[in-house]
Design an enzyme around this catalytic site. Structure first.
Site, PDB file in Angstrom:
ATOM      1  N   LYS A  25     -14.246   0.137  -3.608  1.00 50.07           N
ATOM      2  CA  LYS A  25     -15.348   0.570  -2.731  1.00 50.07           C
ATOM      3  C   LYS A  25     -16.419   1.268  -3.554  1.00 50.07           C
ATOM      4  O   LYS A  25     -17.617   1.044  -3.374  1.00 50.07           O
ATOM      5  CB  LYS A  25     -14.824   1.534  -1.662  1.00 50.07           C
ATOM      6  CG  LYS A  25     -13.924   0.884  -0.635  1.00 50.07           C
ATOM      7  CD  LYS A  25     -13.551   1.897   0.438  1.00 50.07           C
ATOM      8  CE  LYS A  25     -12.423   1.380   1.309  1.00 50.07           C
ATOM      9  NZ  LYS A  25     -11.827   2.417   2.147  1.00 50.07           N
ATOM     10  N   GLU A  77       0.825  -1.215   0.000  1.00 51.61           N
ATOM     11  CA  GLU A  77       0.000   0.000   0.000  1.00 51.61           C
ATOM     12  C   GLU A  77       0.855   1.260   0.000  1.00 51.61           C
ATOM     13  O   GLU A  77       0.406   2.314  -0.436  1.00 51.61           O
ATOM     14  CB  GLU A  77      -0.928   0.026   1.228  1.00 51.61           C
ATOM     15  CG  GLU A  77      -2.271  -0.613   0.960  1.00 51.61           C
ATOM     16  CD  GLU A  77      -3.315  -0.351   2.046  1.00 51.61           C
ATOM     17  OE1 GLU A  77      -2.997   0.270   3.072  1.00 51.61           O
ATOM     18  OE2 GLU A  77      -4.452  -0.798   1.862  1.00 51.61           O
ATOM     19  N   HIS A 115       7.855 -26.708  -1.681  1.00 51.93           N
ATOM     20  CA  HIS A 115       7.183 -27.786  -2.417  1.00 51.93           C
ATOM     21  C   HIS A 115       6.023 -27.254  -3.250  1.00 51.93           C
ATOM     22  O   HIS A 115       5.193 -28.020  -3.723  1.00 51.93           O
ATOM     23  CB  HIS A 115       6.723 -28.862  -1.423  1.00 51.93           C
ATOM     24  CG  HIS A 115       7.878 -29.485  -0.704  1.00 51.93           C
ATOM     25  ND1 HIS A 115       8.432 -30.697  -1.060  1.00 51.93           N
ATOM     26  CD2 HIS A 115       8.638 -29.010   0.317  1.00 51.93           C
ATOM     27  CE1 HIS A 115       9.466 -30.958  -0.266  1.00 51.93           C
ATOM     28  NE2 HIS A 115       9.615 -29.944   0.578  1.00 51.93           N
TER      29      HIS A 115
HETATM   30  O1  PA5 Z   1      -3.264   1.358   5.860  1.00 54.36           O
HETATM   31  C1  PA5 Z   1      -4.404   1.799   5.804  1.00 54.36           C
HETATM   32  O2  PA5 Z   1      -4.656   2.977   6.056  1.00 54.36           O
HETATM   33  C2  PA5 Z   1      -5.574   0.914   5.446  1.00 54.36           C
HETATM   34  O3  PA5 Z   1      -5.181  -0.357   5.089  1.00 54.36           O
HETATM   35  C3  PA5 Z   1      -6.533   0.825   6.613  1.00 54.36           C
HETATM   36  O4  PA5 Z   1      -5.865   0.307   7.721  1.00 54.36           O
HETATM   37  C4  PA5 Z   1      -7.756  -0.048   6.305  1.00 54.36           C
HETATM   38  O5  PA5 Z   1      -8.354   0.345   5.116  1.00 54.36           O
HETATM   39  C5  PA5 Z   1      -8.768   0.044   7.438  1.00 54.36           C
HETATM   40  O6  PA5 Z   1      -9.178   1.362   7.601  1.00 54.36           O
HETATM   41  P1  PA5 Z   1      -9.930   1.872   8.891  1.00 54.36           P
HETATM   42  O7  PA5 Z   1      -9.052   1.638  10.068  1.00 54.36           O
HETATM   43  O8  PA5 Z   1     -10.175   3.312   8.633  1.00 54.36           O
HETATM   44  O9  PA5 Z   1     -11.204   1.080   9.007  1.00 54.36           O
END
Ligand code: PA5
Length: 449
Positions: free
Chosen positions: A425, A290, A311
């Protein structure tokens, strides 16, 4: 106390040291920028000095809250969250737990299970079925407070908890971890009077394991959150911008990754030889994927559990496309001792191993694999971890976070946003006719005709 270590000797044969050191200046500059909180994403750099700045009052409050729940002798504690709101605690809990804790049970701490990290109806049905016969409590974690997966799971579990214990007692069994002032979860927590912990504004989800996001569940599982934070603190000091590149592990790892990427190694495989680290790799993949995968750039982070995956994936790694490099988490000392027994008949031909520790066999599998993969053209970075405990996991977490920030900055992306995650989303909401998505819903219907 020892530190985790970094070894590039199995990289240099494929990529000369000079190429890695070519990123010395940029890695040092990126480290300084992170500490000065400048550049892209500078409003999300609170995690950089978080370990050293963790308030004593917050740790004490976490411990008190954990004790309050634990004295109820609950059997199961449900952690509701997704992405950065669950992977860190899952990674640490799995790394430190008995592999069969779920079956053996423990008198000291509840079993930690997770929800809201998927939208599987079967998963939620089966979880509720389990909780029906257990004494339980939960935490709901969402920084934004608006994420669909945990909100959906919480809606179901909140009702179950209220039905089982009554509204008043249910409130005492729910802990919210969310933003200080924004989001639906904050509003709900305030209205219901849930015990609430705050995720600092300047700490994004995937960098939040050392905040209550991770610490609450890790502590609830019976592990020492102070030792975890201490490990991170010591790594914060060891990787401070004042520490020169030659001793600065985070700068070196970030430099090596960028040099390898530039030389055509587009995929990094995080390797472990201990299945307890499976979810540590999942946490790492989110952190790097990310943070770096944007603007059509970035190393693709993947992972394997060896020797199991030798494996399955071993063939590809040995002889497939040469765009890979490996980063091995090499744990030096295991917790238990087990010797290979002598067998009179020796039908399996393993008597040559008799009297050796199982871990020695595992270590030779690691060494043999490393050499084979290097011979096959796969550079190998080795990270040594003295032992799997809270302290070294804390070191490892901070090391990877800082190196990720540095690496992303060298790549010239914003390592702290995730604009691409919104696309799914938008489509999901359009398909489900969420109010406010009418235009998108119509466009979607046209597209699917
Ligand atoms: O790294 C990030 O910001 C995302 O992966 C969030 O952790 C994830 O989308 C969950 O978001 P939230 O804590 O707002 O529910």
């Amino acid at each position: 106390m020892k530190n985790i270590g970094l070894n590039f000797s199995n990289v240099y044969g494929i990529l000369p040291k000079a190429k890695i050191d070519g990123f010395k200046a940029s890695s040092e500059a990126a480290n300084s920028a992170l500490h000065q909180k400048t550049g892209k994403g500078n409003d999300y750099m609170g995690w950089v000095d978080l370990p050293g700045a963790t308030p004593e009052a917050e740790l004490a409050d976490l411990e008190k809250t954990i004790r309050k729940i634990q004295v109820k002798h609950i059997e199961v504690f449900v952690v509701i969250g997704i992405g950065g709101s669950y992977l860190g605690s899952k990674a640490v809990i799995d790394a430190l737990s008995d592999s069969f804790a779920a079956i053996k049970g423990s008198f000291e701490a509840p079993l930690i299970v997770f929800a809201g990290q998927n939208i599987s109806e079967d998963y939620l049905f089966e979880l509720r079925d389990l909780l029906d016969s257990k004494d339980w409590a939960c935490t709901v974690i969402s920084k934004s407070g608006t994420t669909t997966e945990p909100a959906l799971a919480f809606r179901l579990l909140k009702q179950d908890l209220e039905e089982k214990y009554g509204v008043e007692e249910a409130r005492k069994r729910i802990i919210a971890v969310t933003d200080e002032s924004r989001g639906a979860l904050k509003k709900l927590a305030k209205e219901e009077g849930y015990k609430t912990f705050v995720i600092p504004d300047d700490v994004g989800g995937r960098y939040s394991v050392l905040t209550p996001v991770g610490l609450l569940a890790i502590g609830m599982a019976g592990f020492d959150i102070r030792a975890l934070v201490q490990g991170a603190k010591d790594m914060e000091i060891a990787c401070d911008p004042k520490v020169p590149y030659e001793q600065n592990l985070a700068c070196q790892y970030a430099a090596a990754r960028n040099a390898l990427y530039q030389s055509g190694k587009k995929i990094e495989i995080l390797v472990n030889y201990n299945p307890k680290l499976h979810f540590f790799a999942e946490w790492w993949k989110q952190l790097y994927g990310e943070s770096e995968g944007k603007e059509n750039k970035g190393i693709y982070p993947s992972s394997v559990d060896f020797s199991s995956d030798l494996h399955s994936m071993g063939q590809y790694i040995q002889e497939g496309e040469r765009t890979l490099f490996e980063t091995v988490l090499s744990v030096e000392e295991v917790d238990n001792e087990l010797l290979v027994p002598e067998d009179e008949a020796d039908l399996d031909g393993l008597n040559f191993l008799a009297g050796k520790r199982v871990d020695e066999v595992n270590k030779m599998a690691e060494l043999g694999t490393t050499l084979a993969h290097v011979d096959g053209g796969v550079p190998n970075i080795r990270i040594t971890v003295p032992k799997l405990n809270e302290y070294y996991l804390g070191q490892l977490i901070y090391f990877f976070e800082l190196a990720c920030g540095i690496s992303g900055k060298i790549l010239d992306v914003n390592p702290f946003d995730q604009p691409g995650v919104e696309s799914y989303k938008k489509n999901m909401f359009a398909l489900l006719n969420k109010p406010g998505f009418e235009k998108e819903s119509q466009a979607m219907q046209e597209r699917l005709k």
